[in-house]
Design a protein around this motif. Structure first.
Motif, PDB file in Angstrom:
ATOM      1  N   LYS A 281       0.841  -1.203   0.000  1.00 64.06           N
ATOM      2  CA  LYS A 281       0.000   0.000   0.000  1.00 64.06           C
ATOM      3  C   LYS A 281       0.879   1.257   0.000  1.00 64.06           C
ATOM      4  O   LYS A 281       0.663   2.197   0.746  1.00 64.06           O
ATOM      5  CB  LYS A 281      -0.976  -0.009   1.173  1.00 64.06           C
ATOM      6  N   ASN A 282       1.923   1.210  -0.839  1.00 64.11           N
ATOM      7  CA  ASN A 282       2.889   2.300  -1.026  1.00 64.11           C
ATOM      8  C   ASN A 282       3.718   2.633   0.215  1.00 64.11           C
ATOM      9  O   ASN A 282       4.348   3.687   0.275  1.00 64.11           O
ATOM     10  CB  ASN A 282       2.206   3.560  -1.568  1.00 64.11           C
ATOM     11  N   LEU A 283       3.742   1.746   1.193  1.00 68.84           N
ATOM     12  CA  LEU A 283       4.573   1.903   2.385  1.00 68.84           C
ATOM     13  C   LEU A 283       5.811   1.018   2.226  1.00 68.84           C
ATOM     14  O   LEU A 283       5.682  -0.200   2.100  1.00 68.84           O
ATOM     15  CB  LEU A 283       3.789   1.493   3.637  1.00 68.84           C
ATOM     16  N   PRO A 284       7.013   1.616   2.197  1.00 71.78           N
ATOM     17  CA  PRO A 284       8.223   0.808   2.002  1.00 71.78           C
ATOM     18  C   PRO A 284       8.436  -0.209   3.121  1.00 71.78           C
ATOM     19  O   PRO A 284       8.256   0.095   4.294  1.00 71.78           O
ATOM     20  CB  PRO A 284       9.350   1.842   2.015  1.00 71.78           C
ATOM     21  N   LEU A 285       8.804  -1.429   2.721  1.00 71.34           N
ATOM     22  CA  LEU A 285       9.085  -2.499   3.679  1.00 71.34           C
ATOM     23  C   LEU A 285      10.563  -2.867   3.687  1.00 71.34           C
ATOM     24  O   LEU A 285      11.117  -3.185   4.733  1.00 71.34           O
ATOM     25  CB  LEU A 285       8.261  -3.746   3.348  1.00 71.34           C
ATOM     26  N   GLY A 286      11.206  -2.883   2.526  1.00 69.53           N
ATOM     27  CA  GLY A 286      12.612  -3.267   2.448  1.00 69.53           C
ATOM     28  C   GLY A 286      13.008  -3.628   1.030  1.00 69.53           C
ATOM     29  O   GLY A 286      12.248  -3.425   0.090  1.00 69.53           O
ATOM     30  N   TRP A 287      14.195  -4.205   0.896  1.00 71.47           N
ATOM     31  CA  TRP A 287      14.792  -4.473  -0.408  1.00 71.47           C
ATOM     32  C   TRP A 287      14.841  -5.958  -0.716  1.00 71.47           C
ATOM     33  O   TRP A 287      14.997  -6.788   0.171  1.00 71.47           O
ATOM     34  CB  TRP A 287      16.231  -3.957  -0.452  1.00 71.47           C
ATOM     35  N   VAL A 288      14.752  -6.270  -1.995  1.00 68.33           N
ATOM     36  CA  VAL A 288      15.088  -7.588  -2.527  1.00 68.33           C
ATOM     37  C   VAL A 288      16.006  -7.358  -3.712  1.00 68.33           C
ATOM     38  O   VAL A 288      16.009  -6.280  -4.309  1.00 68.33           O
ATOM     39  CB  VAL A 288      13.852  -8.416  -2.980  1.00 68.33           C
TER      40      VAL A 288
END
Length: 153
Positions: free
Chosen positions: A123-130
């Protein structure tokens, strides 16, 4: 105003070489120490040098990248920063089951997106990287942050 000689453990860096940038990146100074690229407000740089000289600072500034050889691996702190310029990184908004799998540090597949470092958002909230390598994604979420309980989605 604090006047401190430069710190020999700090190697300054140029933000123009970074693949992902901060908003208002000109107002920051960038340095590398212990294989980490750190951003710090230029107006506060003398304070940083003073703190590093007189104290054992664990974190001073915003960690942007980890340096591994010639690669710059984006930091989890950078993903969660409000200063991250979302225009300079590739992000993918995922559904709830995929977001939970990411936060559990499980393997996720994103075959339809570009290869390289991707910012996972829910929902356009950053969680992290892959790091998408094509047939799979390497989950870069910190092991000690992962969700370990079973969640029913």
């Amino acid at each position: 105003n604090l006047k401190v000689k430069s710190d020999k453990n700090i190697k300054t860096m140029d933000a123009k070489t970074f693949p992902i940038k901060l908003k208002d990146s000109e107002s920051y100074s960038y340095y590398e120490t212990n294989n980490k690229v750190i951003a710090f407000k230029t107006s506060e740089l003398n304070k940083l040098l003073y703190l590093r000289k007189n104290f054992n600072c664990l974190i001073a500034g915003l960690e942007l990248f980890e340096v591994k050889g010639k690669d710059l691996i984006p930091s989890e702190y950078f993903a969660l920063s409000k200063g991250l310029d979302l225009e300079t990184c590739t992000s993918i908004d995922v559904d709830l089951p995929t977001a939970i799998a990411f936060l559990k540090r499980e393997a996720i597949n994103l075959p339809e997106v570009a290869k390289g470092y991707l910012l996972i958002t829910y929902k356009n909230l950053p969680l992290g990287w892959v790091k998408n390598v094509g047939n799979r994604c390497n989950n870069l979420y910190p092991q000690h942050w992962r969700i370990r309980m079973n969640l029913q989605v």
